[in-house]
Write a protein that holds these residues in place. Structure first.
Motif, PDB file in Angstrom:
ATOM      1  N   LEU A  66       0.830  -1.135   0.013  1.00 38.41           N
ATOM      2  CA  LEU A  66      -0.030  -0.029   0.104  1.00 38.41           C
ATOM      3  C   LEU A  66       0.765   1.356   0.037  1.00 38.41           C
ATOM      4  O   LEU A  66       0.449   2.283  -0.478  1.00 38.41           O
ATOM      5  N   ASP A 109      -5.593  13.062   2.139  1.00 34.75           N
ATOM      6  CA  ASP A 109      -6.045  12.017   1.530  1.00 34.75           C
ATOM      7  C   ASP A 109      -6.264  10.682   2.221  1.00 34.75           C
ATOM      8  O   ASP A 109      -5.393  10.421   3.029  1.00 34.75           O
ATOM      9  N   ARG A 110      -7.229   9.878   2.263  1.00 38.64           N
ATOM     10  CA  ARG A 110      -7.437   8.583   2.790  1.00 38.64           C
ATOM     11  C   ARG A 110      -7.032   7.522   1.869  1.00 38.64           C
ATOM     12  O   ARG A 110      -7.316   7.753   0.654  1.00 38.64           O
ATOM     13  N   ASP A 111      -6.873   6.320   2.340  1.00 38.66           N
ATOM     14  CA  ASP A 111      -6.781   5.249   1.506  1.00 38.66           C
ATOM     15  C   ASP A 111      -8.338   4.805   0.774  1.00 38.66           C
ATOM     16  O   ASP A 111      -9.362   4.929   1.861  1.00 38.66           O
ATOM     17  N   GLU A 132     -10.991   2.644  -1.723  1.00 37.31           N
ATOM     18  CA  GLU A 132     -11.376   1.263  -2.396  1.00 37.31           C
ATOM     19  C   GLU A 132     -10.620   1.021  -3.423  1.00 37.31           C
ATOM     20  O   GLU A 132      -9.942  -0.382  -3.539  1.00 37.31           O
ATOM     21  N   PHE A 192      -6.969  -0.078  -2.295  1.00 42.26           N
ATOM     22  CA  PHE A 192      -7.173  -1.615  -1.942  1.00 42.26           C
ATOM     23  C   PHE A 192      -6.989  -2.565  -3.276  1.00 42.26           C
ATOM     24  O   PHE A 192      -6.458  -3.428  -2.946  1.00 42.26           O
ATOM     25  N   GLN A 193      -7.970  -1.938  -4.121  1.00 41.35           N
ATOM     26  CA  GLN A 193      -8.161  -2.910  -5.472  1.00 41.35           C
ATOM     27  C   GLN A 193      -6.694  -3.010  -6.028  1.00 41.35           C
ATOM     28  O   GLN A 193      -6.161  -3.939  -6.494  1.00 41.35           O
ATOM     29  N   GLN A 218      -4.616  -5.419  -4.282  1.00 37.95           N
ATOM     30  CA  GLN A 218      -4.972  -6.932  -4.372  1.00 37.95           C
ATOM     31  C   GLN A 218      -4.511  -7.252  -5.763  1.00 37.95           C
ATOM     32  O   GLN A 218      -4.001  -8.366  -5.809  1.00 37.95           O
TER      33      GLN A 218
END
Lengths: 261, 375
Positions: free
Chosen positions: A98, A109-111, A113, A116-117, A120
């Motif tokens: 990450l 800024d936040r993490d 989706e 995360f994708q 992945q």
């Protein structure tokens, strides 16, 4: 993305570690950097990824001087995979990968989706998806290297720098890592120590000796017994391999050469 | 459903579970913090009922609020005064500010520990062990003895402590490096040397000074104490703690990268030289401010980050907020023990943190050396 290294020199106390090197990579090319230990491969790469400031010459990324860009801007364009040890602090594989999003994130800024994708997908691409929650420190050398490549993927840079990516790895991992990088289609420059791997995977090669460039060209042009003798000080036999269609180099011990010669 | 969507689901779920765990922990710690503050104000040789304590605190807070906003308090909100003036003074003027100071100092030192450890990439870093607190003490002592930094007015003491912290941290950091790498052994040894030197300097300044009061004041610094806190002393610590930890939490991604390695941080877009300079100033500012009000309280910056990492992992976005709570709660309780365990004798809190922290440090050192194969 294209890299242009223009007459770059870097020295420590009047000793030239990198001596007037000029090289370039074309879009999508896999370029290998060869040379014995201490020939200045790593230092040259460090000037390329903006860690060392060359005393002379320029490093241009798509015509843009890396020293006119911020560290963040360079990191958005260029990802680096090097030997890495996190010491005593442990991160999970997921967290390490990450971190590749860092150059794209602003302070507030936040993490998402999407981040995360990306993590992945990158882990799947290096076949490490089942390791996401494992601690990075407990991985083997080859697994760590693959995780770092996943981080480089997440970084979404269009230029990749690899510093001896296959060092200390089992032969299986040596092949799978270079295979992986080769098929990314990202412009890559890699310092390599294995000439056979270089012959098989690289589009073009540059050879360094004592900080200076001594040869450049396709593997077939560069990897000649004479050059290997001058640069590495060993005798060798170079042949086209019937299965791979690429060069294969066999190193010959002094004793066997004496018998033949 | 294909395998890839299943695994994708798993990873996302587990990172969400982690998020939920973090928020639950934060809620739990908030409750524990309120409880600890209450106990801190209540538990003492002079017993005051909990209900009275909170009524006093609420009534006083409302009055301060009304004073600040210059609005009259509405009639229905007024709390009936069922307490004596002595109780009011003990709760509002003596115990409450002291408990809050414990909270801020504990939180601040924990944050400093976390940050220093990322900066030198070593879990043994702590402002006390590495001599930063001693440096801050020298700064503060020179203000008392020579009236240094007079231009800073009432904040001269904090300013001197900040300056001393910055100087000692810089020396330790430069000494610990060899060819651009920080060597753990050099770090700890130079920290010890700097701590001794600055302690010696503090004593020297104290003993050769004409100021008789100085010796008593300096002894407090060397041991670390929260006694005799009043409200005015809380202003600077709370500001520095809030601004400092907010700034650090916003930089958490860069702190993570720095913890992995200098080169890694640089290739992930961190301007390491500038970032390190910022961290230096932030660490010195928080340490200096805390030392100026409470003296050199040791080992909190060592123990708390370690415990917090066991709870929530290494990501600074979780470590920093949790460390603020755990550090604050920890020092409140240490202070409760310091006041009550040997009553009527009151121990300086620094004595207790050292008694706990010393063995903890040795245990961690042993772990580190064992992991490195006895290097």
């Amino acid at each position: 993305m294209q890299l242009q290294v223009d007459n770059v020199s870097w020295s420590v106390d009047a000793q030239k570690i990198v001596d007037s090197v000029t090289l370039s990579t074309a879009e999508g090319e896999f370029v290998g950097l060869l040379g014995p230990n201490g020939s200045g491969k790593s230092s040259l790469l460090r000037t390329i990824y903006r860690l060392l400031k060359p005393q002379a010459g320029h490093i241009l990324l798509d015509e843009c001087n890396v020293w006119h860009l911020s560290a963040r801007e360079v990191a958005q364009r260029m990802a680096v995979v090097m030997q890495e040890r996190t010491g005593e602090f442990d991160f999970s594989v997921f967290e390490i990968v990450l971190m590749g999003r860092n150059p794209h994130k602003k302070m507030f800024d936040r993490d998402t989706e999407q981040d995360f994708q990306l993590v992945q997908e990158a882990l799947q691409r290096v076949h490490m998806e089942s390791f996401a929650q494992r601690s990075f420190l407990t991985l083997s050398g080859g697994e760590k290297q693959r995780v770092l490549i996943a981080r480089a993927l997440v970084q979404q840079a269009r230029f990749l720098v690899l510093d001896e990516p296959t060092n200390h790895l089992d032969i299986h991992y040596q092949l799978s890592i270079l295979e992986l990088v080769k098929h990314l289609g990202v412009t890559t420059i890699a310092a390599l120590h294995d000439l056979n791997l270089a012959a098989y995977y690289c589009d073009r090669l540059y050879v360094l000796k004592q900080g200076g460039l001594v040869a450049a060209g396709t593997p077939a042009q560069v990897l000649q017994p004479d050059l290997i003798r001058t640069v590495y000080g060993v005798w060798s036999e170079v042949k086209l391999h019937p299965l791979t269609g690429k060069l294969t180099i066999t190193f010959l011990p002094e004793s066997s050469v004496a018998r033949v010669g | 459903m294909t395998t890839s969507t299943i695994t994708s689901h798993t990873t996302l779920t587990s990172s969400r579970t982690e998020q939920r765990r973090f928020w639950l922990l934060l809620v739990g710690l908030t409750v524990l913090l309120l409880l600890s503050v209450t106990m801190g104000v209540t538990l003492s040789p002079v017993a005051i009922p909990v209900g009275t304590v909170w009524r006093i605190v609420t009534a006083q807070s409302l009055r301060v609020l009304a004073d600040l906003t210059t609005l009259p308090l509405p009639e229905w909100i007024r709390i009936e005064e069922t307490w004596s003036t002595a109780q009011l003074n003990i709760v509002w003027l003596i115990r409450f500010p002291r408990v809050l100071l414990g909270l801020f100092v504990g939180a601040g030192l924990a944050v400093v520990g976390v940050t220093m450890q990322a900066l030198v990439r070593n879990p043994l870093a702590d402002p006390y062990i590495l001599g930063i607190s001693s440096g801050a003490s020298v700064g503060a002592v020179s203000v008392l003895a020579f009236g240094a930094f007079a231009f800073a007015g009432v904040y001269a003491l904090s300013f001197g402590a900040f300056f001393g912290a910055l100087l000692s941290f810089f020396i330790v950091f430069m000494m610990a490096q060899r060819h651009g790498r920080i060597l753990p052994t050099r770090l700890v040894l130079s920290g010890v040397a700097v701590a001794y030197f600055f302690s010696g300097l503090s004593s020297f300044i104290t003993l050769t000074s004409d100021n008789r009061e100085l010796a008593r004041a300096v002894l407090a610094w060397l041991l670390g104490s929260l006694a005799g806190t009043d409200w005015t002393e809380l202003v600077l610590p709370v500001i520095v703690l809030t601004v400092g930890s907010l700034a650090l939490t916003l930089q958490a991604r860069s702190l993570n990268a720095l913890l992995v390695g200098d080169e890694t941080a640089a290739t992930l877009g961190v301007d390491t030289t500038r970032f390190r300079r910022q961290l230096f100033v932030t660490v010195s500012l928080i340490t200096g401010t805390m030392v100026a009000v409470s003296g050199a309280i040791g080992f909190i910056g060592l123990i708390i980050p370690h415990v917090v990492r066991l709870l929530v992992g290494t990501d600074h976005r979780r470590v920093l907020p949790i460390a603020i709570f755990v550090g604050g709660i920890f020092l409140i309780w240490v202070d409760i023990i310091a006041r009550t365990a040997f009553a009527p004798t009151e121990l300086p809190v620094g004595v207790i943190t050292s008694l706990l922290g010393g063995p903890f440090f040795l245990w961690m050192l042993n772990q580190q050396l064992t992991n490195r194969g006895g290097a």
